[in-house]
Design a protein around this motif. Structure first.
Motif, PDB file in Angstrom:
ATOM      1  N   HIS A 167       0.839  -1.205   0.000  1.00 62.41           N
ATOM      2  CA  HIS A 167       0.000   0.000   0.000  1.00 62.41           C
ATOM      3  C   HIS A 167       0.873   1.254   0.000  1.00 62.41           C
ATOM      4  O   HIS A 167       0.601   2.213  -0.725  1.00 62.41           O
ATOM      5  CB  HIS A 167      -0.925  -0.020   1.220  1.00 62.41           C
ATOM      6  CG  HIS A 167      -1.741   1.205   1.384  1.00 62.41           C
ATOM      7  ND1 HIS A 167      -2.777   1.532   0.534  1.00 62.41           N
ATOM      8  CD2 HIS A 167      -1.678   2.202   2.304  1.00 62.41           C
ATOM      9  CE1 HIS A 167      -3.300   2.677   0.918  1.00 62.41           C
ATOM     10  NE2 HIS A 167      -2.648   3.107   1.992  1.00 62.41           N
ATOM     11  N   GLU A 168       1.916   1.251   0.823  1.00 60.04           N
ATOM     12  CA  GLU A 168       2.826   2.396   0.893  1.00 60.04           C
ATOM     13  C   GLU A 168       3.529   2.612  -0.448  1.00 60.04           C
ATOM     14  O   GLU A 168       3.663   3.748  -0.914  1.00 60.04           O
ATOM     15  CB  GLU A 168       3.850   2.162   2.010  1.00 60.04           C
ATOM     16  CG  GLU A 168       4.482   3.396   2.554  1.00 60.04           C
ATOM     17  CD  GLU A 168       3.492   4.430   3.041  1.00 60.04           C
ATOM     18  OE1 GLU A 168       3.720   5.614   2.746  1.00 60.04           O
ATOM     19  OE2 GLU A 168       2.508   4.091   3.710  1.00 60.04           O
ATOM     20  N   LYS A 169       3.975   1.528  -1.078  1.00 59.42           N
ATOM     21  CA  LYS A 169       4.621   1.630  -2.394  1.00 59.42           C
ATOM     22  C   LYS A 169       3.656   2.210  -3.426  1.00 59.42           C
ATOM     23  O   LYS A 169       4.024   3.056  -4.240  1.00 59.42           O
ATOM     24  CB  LYS A 169       5.098   0.259  -2.884  1.00 59.42           C
ATOM     25  CG  LYS A 169       6.406  -0.187  -2.348  1.00 59.42           C
ATOM     26  CD  LYS A 169       6.787  -1.506  -3.011  1.00 59.42           C
ATOM     27  CE  LYS A 169       8.207  -1.881  -2.736  1.00 59.42           C
ATOM     28  NZ  LYS A 169       8.569  -3.137  -3.410  1.00 59.42           N
ATOM     29  N   LEU A 170       2.413   1.761  -3.400  1.00 61.76           N
ATOM     30  CA  LEU A 170       1.409   2.247  -4.340  1.00 61.76           C
ATOM     31  C   LEU A 170       1.090   3.723  -4.105  1.00 61.76           C
ATOM     32  O   LEU A 170       0.890   4.481  -5.062  1.00 61.76           O
ATOM     33  CB  LEU A 170       0.134   1.403  -4.255  1.00 61.76           C
ATOM     34  CG  LEU A 170       0.241  -0.012  -4.824  1.00 61.76           C
ATOM     35  CD1 LEU A 170      -1.034  -0.799  -4.519  1.00 61.76           C
ATOM     36  CD2 LEU A 170       0.508   0.021  -6.308  1.00 61.76           C
ATOM     37  N   LYS A 171       1.066   4.135  -2.850  1.00 61.13           N
ATOM     38  CA  LYS A 171       0.841   5.550  -2.551  1.00 61.13           C
ATOM     39  C   LYS A 171       1.975   6.402  -3.118  1.00 61.13           C
ATOM     40  O   LYS A 171       1.739   7.459  -3.715  1.00 61.13           O
ATOM     41  CB  LYS A 171       0.736   5.760  -1.030  1.00 61.13           C
ATOM     42  CG  LYS A 171      -0.635   5.449  -0.468  1.00 61.13           C
ATOM     43  CD  LYS A 171      -0.692   5.523   1.046  1.00 61.13           C
ATOM     44  CE  LYS A 171      -0.190   6.795   1.637  1.00 61.13           C
ATOM     45  NZ  LYS A 171      -0.350   6.840   3.118  1.00 61.13           N
ATOM     46  N   GLN A 172       3.208   5.944  -2.948  1.00 62.30           N
ATOM     47  CA  GLN A 172       4.355   6.676  -3.482  1.00 62.30           C
ATOM     48  C   GLN A 172       4.318   6.711  -5.011  1.00 62.30           C
ATOM     49  O   GLN A 172       4.581   7.749  -5.630  1.00 62.30           O
ATOM     50  CB  GLN A 172       5.667   6.043  -3.006  1.00 62.30           C
ATOM     51  CG  GLN A 172       5.917   6.230  -1.533  1.00 62.30           C
ATOM     52  CD  GLN A 172       7.150   5.478  -1.053  1.00 62.30           C
ATOM     53  OE1 GLN A 172       7.795   4.767  -1.819  1.00 62.30           O
ATOM     54  NE2 GLN A 172       7.459   5.630   0.230  1.00 62.30           N
ATOM     55  N   SER A 173       3.986   5.586  -5.606  1.00 63.42           N
ATOM     56  CA  SER A 173       3.884   5.523  -7.065  1.00 63.42           C
ATOM     57  C   SER A 173       2.787   6.450  -7.568  1.00 63.42           C
ATOM     58  O   SER A 173       2.966   7.164  -8.564  1.00 63.42           O
ATOM     59  CB  SER A 173       3.594   4.082  -7.488  1.00 63.42           C
ATOM     60  OG  SER A 173       3.417   3.998  -8.869  1.00 63.42           O
ATOM     61  N   ASN A 174       1.672   6.461  -6.880  1.00 57.55           N
ATOM     62  CA  ASN A 174       0.552   7.334  -7.246  1.00 57.55           C
ATOM     63  C   ASN A 174       0.959   8.797  -7.144  1.00 57.55           C
ATOM     64  O   ASN A 174       0.629   9.609  -8.014  1.00 57.55           O
ATOM     65  CB  ASN A 174      -0.651   7.042  -6.351  1.00 57.55           C
ATOM     66  CG  ASN A 174      -1.898   7.744  -6.817  1.00 57.55           C
ATOM     67  OD1 ASN A 174      -2.095   7.947  -7.999  1.00 57.55           O
ATOM     68  ND2 ASN A 174      -2.740   8.125  -5.877  1.00 57.55           N
ATOM     69  N   LEU A 175       1.689   9.156  -6.105  1.00 55.47           N
ATOM     70  CA  LEU A 175       2.149  10.525  -5.925  1.00 55.47           C
ATOM     71  C   LEU A 175       3.078  10.940  -7.070  1.00 55.47           C
ATOM     72  O   LEU A 175       2.945  12.032  -7.629  1.00 55.47           O
ATOM     73  CB  LEU A 175       2.858  10.663  -4.579  1.00 55.47           C
ATOM     74  CG  LEU A 175       3.329  12.057  -4.194  1.00 55.47           C
ATOM     75  CD1 LEU A 175       2.134  12.998  -4.077  1.00 55.47           C
ATOM     76  CD2 LEU A 175       4.096  12.013  -2.893  1.00 55.47           C
ATOM     77  N   LYS A 176       3.988  10.048  -7.438  1.00 55.38           N
ATOM     78  CA  LYS A 176       4.895  10.333  -8.555  1.00 55.38           C
ATOM     79  C   LYS A 176       4.108  10.529  -9.856  1.00 55.38           C
ATOM     80  O   LYS A 176       4.398  11.426 -10.643  1.00 55.38           O
ATOM     81  CB  LYS A 176       5.909   9.204  -8.736  1.00 55.38           C
ATOM     82  CG  LYS A 176       6.984   9.175  -7.694  1.00 55.38           C
ATOM     83  CD  LYS A 176       7.946   8.020  -7.935  1.00 55.38           C
ATOM     84  CE  LYS A 176       8.982   7.913  -6.839  1.00 55.38           C
ATOM     85  NZ  LYS A 176       9.883   6.769  -7.039  1.00 55.38           N
ATOM     86  N   LEU A 177       3.112   9.686 -10.069  1.00 50.69           N
ATOM     87  CA  LEU A 177       2.310   9.795 -11.283  1.00 50.69           C
ATOM     88  C   LEU A 177       1.506  11.091 -11.311  1.00 50.69           C
ATOM     89  O   LEU A 177       1.371  11.727 -12.363  1.00 50.69           O
ATOM     90  CB  LEU A 177       1.378   8.588 -11.413  1.00 50.69           C
ATOM     91  CG  LEU A 177       2.061   7.263 -11.753  1.00 50.69           C
ATOM     92  CD1 LEU A 177       1.057   6.114 -11.654  1.00 50.69           C
ATOM     93  CD2 LEU A 177       2.693   7.305 -13.125  1.00 50.69           C
ATOM     94  N   GLU A 178       0.992  11.501 -10.164  1.00 49.83           N
ATOM     95  CA  GLU A 178       0.252  12.766 -10.097  1.00 49.83           C
ATOM     96  C   GLU A 178       1.176  13.952 -10.378  1.00 49.83           C
ATOM     97  O   GLU A 178       0.794  14.888 -11.077  1.00 49.83           O
ATOM     98  CB  GLU A 178      -0.414  12.924  -8.730  1.00 49.83           C
ATOM     99  CG  GLU A 178      -1.618  12.033  -8.543  1.00 49.83           C
ATOM    100  CD  GLU A 178      -2.211  12.117  -7.147  1.00 49.83           C
ATOM    101  OE1 GLU A 178      -1.599  12.751  -6.253  1.00 49.83           O
ATOM    102  OE2 GLU A 178      -3.293  11.539  -6.941  1.00 49.83           O
TER     103      GLU A 178
END
Length: 96
Positions: free
Chosen positions: A22-33
């Protein structure tokens, strides 16, 4: 009792893995945004550049036609007629 302990340990392990994922996905999502925002800004800049180049192209066509090019004579005549009508309207308004 040991089975229960193993089940609890297994659940803890799975939860830990899920939290990590979940933490990795949040970081990935932030980078994508952030990348999306950057690309939107870039797109706006490109659109402004396109609009500016279109305006320059139009001006160059008009200048070319005024220099005697046969290719844009019709457009030039229409533009001149529109300008003359505007001038006539201004003269009419000034004389009132």
């Amino acid at each position: 009792m040991s089975e229960l302990s193993e089940i609890v340990d297994s659940l803890e392990n799975r939860i830990s893995k899920l939290l990590h994922r979940h933490e990795k996905l949040k970081q990935s999502n932030l980078k994508l945004e952030e990348e999306l925002d950057r690309l939107k800004v870039e797109q706006g800049q490109f659109q402004s550049e396109i609009d500016e180049l279109r305006e320059k192209c139009s001006s160059l066509k008009l200048a070319n036609s005024m220099l005697g090019s046969d290719q844009y004579k019709r457009e030039t005549k229409l533009k001149i007629n529109a300008l003359v009508r505007e001038i006539d309207l201004c003269i009419t308004q000034l004389s009132e």
